[in-house]
Design an enzyme around this catalytic site. Structure first.
Site, PDB file in Angstrom:
ATOM      1  CE  LYS A 196     121.716  51.495  73.528  1.00  0.00           C
ATOM      2  NZ  LYS A 196     120.914  50.671  72.589  1.00  0.00           N
TER       3      LYS A 196
ATOM      4  CD  GLU B 182     129.864  64.047  65.286  1.00  0.00           C
ATOM      5  OE1 GLU B 182     128.994  64.660  64.623  1.00  0.00           O
ATOM      6  OE2 GLU B 182     131.026  64.469  65.452  1.00  0.00           O
TER       7      GLU B 182
ATOM      8  CB  CYS C 135     123.838  62.303  60.539  1.00  0.00           C
ATOM      9  SG  CYS C 135     125.476  61.581  60.378  1.00  0.00           S
TER      10      CYS C 135
ATOM     11  CD  GLU D 191     118.688  64.605  61.334  1.00  0.00           C
ATOM     12  OE1 GLU D 191     119.700  64.304  60.676  1.00  0.00           O
ATOM     13  OE2 GLU D 191     118.636  64.529  62.571  1.00  0.00           O
TER      14      GLU D 191
END
Length: 477
Positions: free
Chosen positions: A171, A246, A280, A379
């Site tokens: 997906k 992750e 990231c 973040e």
């Protein structure tokens, strides 16, 4: 407009489509991509389960040939696929082509790994008994990928899954289905048996949830937000399945007084702003010692002033648009938060207008930030960086490690002593010396510590830890 369908049990299926829109020009619709239902996801899982026995016992030459053929086609079509990537995600054409090449290299590497599968033969502590240690595929692997690397991250999950004999339910992020569809199409035409590779594009709340709820998925590998990662973990514990996460990063880049100023500036600007800061591994915390601080900030602002923010496909563009309106809103919200917290907006942060409607933002640089500010702890995932002034290396290291995340960490210094100490003591899975925090090789392990990652590393030979299970067999001679 042609509907790009889902692949389930070797058949292209689906009728309900959603538009894939170019963030550089929202009038440009790249294509229509099918939206899978929960029933579609269940069918894909069933197909993968049915295909697993035969594929897990397939010959290594068969797997090698399919992955090598896939690698060759990706590399042969790098300009076309790189352009598709840049149209749907918004990173520059050079970055899009570079990422596509990396995807091809990943498939090529794991084609080779098919031929390097190995185990161990050991003597038992008991006379007359032999011991064999081997690795076997896990089973049906669920793969859920993010929007920021639409071809590289799918590649580094799909290639090892297939290499080691697993079947796949994949997906991709709904925002960028084009590259994922192209990879699956290439694999399908390369000769994968029916059901080995299944593509279910659609909403995470529908398709992803169906994958999490299924007891027939033996492993899930996920890259994305911290919140979703925690849900993946909880659901996987319920089913006693392997899971690999992750997630976020708040990566520091340290600049010491002895740094080469040009090297430090280039590494900082690349880390913080290239790929529109949507990596990231991007560094949005720049920790600078007092002796070089003012010269460094002035040089970074000058370098930022020369950056061209425009259509990702235009020649000369350094930074493309933000991926969509939601992410743009998040970026501008954090710019406002930084100002409210007392940081100084030293450069940028303005919305930009270009020839076509798109999500354009001038990269933003804050100074006089502290590590306690939200812009230093949370973040942002956009072209926004905060400079934190510190007195010396020891304080810089302490501030660098003062974060719940631990993916990537960097330092600019000409001191071997400080570089060596930082590599040993930075609390991150990856450390860069005089290099951007973003930018990694395809044949070595990727992953972080603390809140950034969970489970075994991705990429290179370390991928075997997740995609296989170890068996120990004893034989009486």
């Amino acid at each position: 407009m042609t509907l790009h369908q889902n692949l389930i049990a070797g058949e292209w299926v689906g009728s309900d489509g959603v538009a894939n829109v170019n963030p550089s020009n929202t009038n440009d619709v790249i294509g229509e991509y099918a939206r899978a239902t929960a029933d579609d996801a269940s069918a894909a899982i069933a197909a993968a389960k049915a295909a697993f026995p035969a594929w897990s016992r397939s010959g290594i030459l068969e797997r090698h040939a399919i992955l090598k053929k896939t690698a060759d086609e990706i590399l042969a079509r790098k300009d076309e696929l790189g352009r598709l990537l840049s149209r749907e995600e918004g990173k520059t054409l050079a970055e899009g082509i570079g990422e596509t090449v990396r995807a091809g290299q990943i498939f090529d590497f794991f084609a080779g790994e098919c031929l390097r599968l190995a185990g161990e033969m050991l003597p038992s502590v008991r006379p007359g008994i032999g011991v064999e240690i081997s690795r076997e595929p896990v089973g049906v692997v669920g793969i859920i990928t993010p929007w920021n690397f639409p071809i590289a991250i799918p590649a580094w999950k799909i290639a090892p899954a297939l290499c080691y004999g697993n079947t796949v339910v994949f997906k991709p992020a709904e925002l960028v289905p084009g590259c994922s569809w192209a990879i699956v199409d290439i694999l399908h035409r390369a000769g994968l048996p029916k059901g080995v590779m299944n593509l279910v594009m659609g909403k995470g709340s529908v398709v992803g949830q169906a994958m999490l709820d299924s007891p027939d998925i033996q492993a899930i590998t996920f890259t994305g937000s911290v919140g979703t990662g925690k849900r993946v973990a909880a659901a996987s514990v319920e089913h006693n399945r392997k899971f690999q996460l992750e997630m976020g990063g708040k990566n520091p880049f340290v600049v010491l007084d002895d740094a080469d100023l040009t090297v430090a500036v280039e590494a900082t600007v690349n880390s913080a702003f290239f790929s529109t800061g949507q990596r990231c591994t991007a560094s949005s915390r720049v920790i600078v010692t007092a002796g070089i601080h003012d010269r460094f900030v002035a040089a970074v602002a000058e370098r930022m002033n020369g950056l061209i923010v425009d259509d990702a496909l235009k020649a000369g563009t350094h930074i493309g648009p933000v991926v969509d309106q939601s992410q743009l809103n998040q970026d501008t919200d954090y710019i406002a938060i930084g100002q409210q917290e007392g940081a100084r907006l030293a450069f940028g942060g303005e919305l930009l207008q270009r020839d076509a409607p798109g999500f354009y933002l001038q990269p933003a640089l804050f100074t006089e930030a502290t590590n306690q500010m939200r812009i230093s702890q949370e973040e942002i995932f956009g072209p926004v960086a905060a400079v934190i002034r510190v007195k010396d290396y020891d304080e810089a290291l302490a501030v660098a490690n003062d974060t719940p995340f631990g993916l990537s960490s960097g330092i600019a210094t000409t001191s071997l002593k400080h570089a060596t100490h930082f590599k040993r003591n930075a609390e991150a899975g990856m450390v860069m010396v005089n290099l951007p925090t973003a930018g990694v090789d395809f044949h070595v392990p990727f992953g972080g510590r603390k809140g950034s990652s969970y489970g075994s590393r991705e990429q290179g030979k370390y991928a075997a830890e997740f995609y296989t299970t170890v068996k120990t067999a004893y034989t009486l001679a």
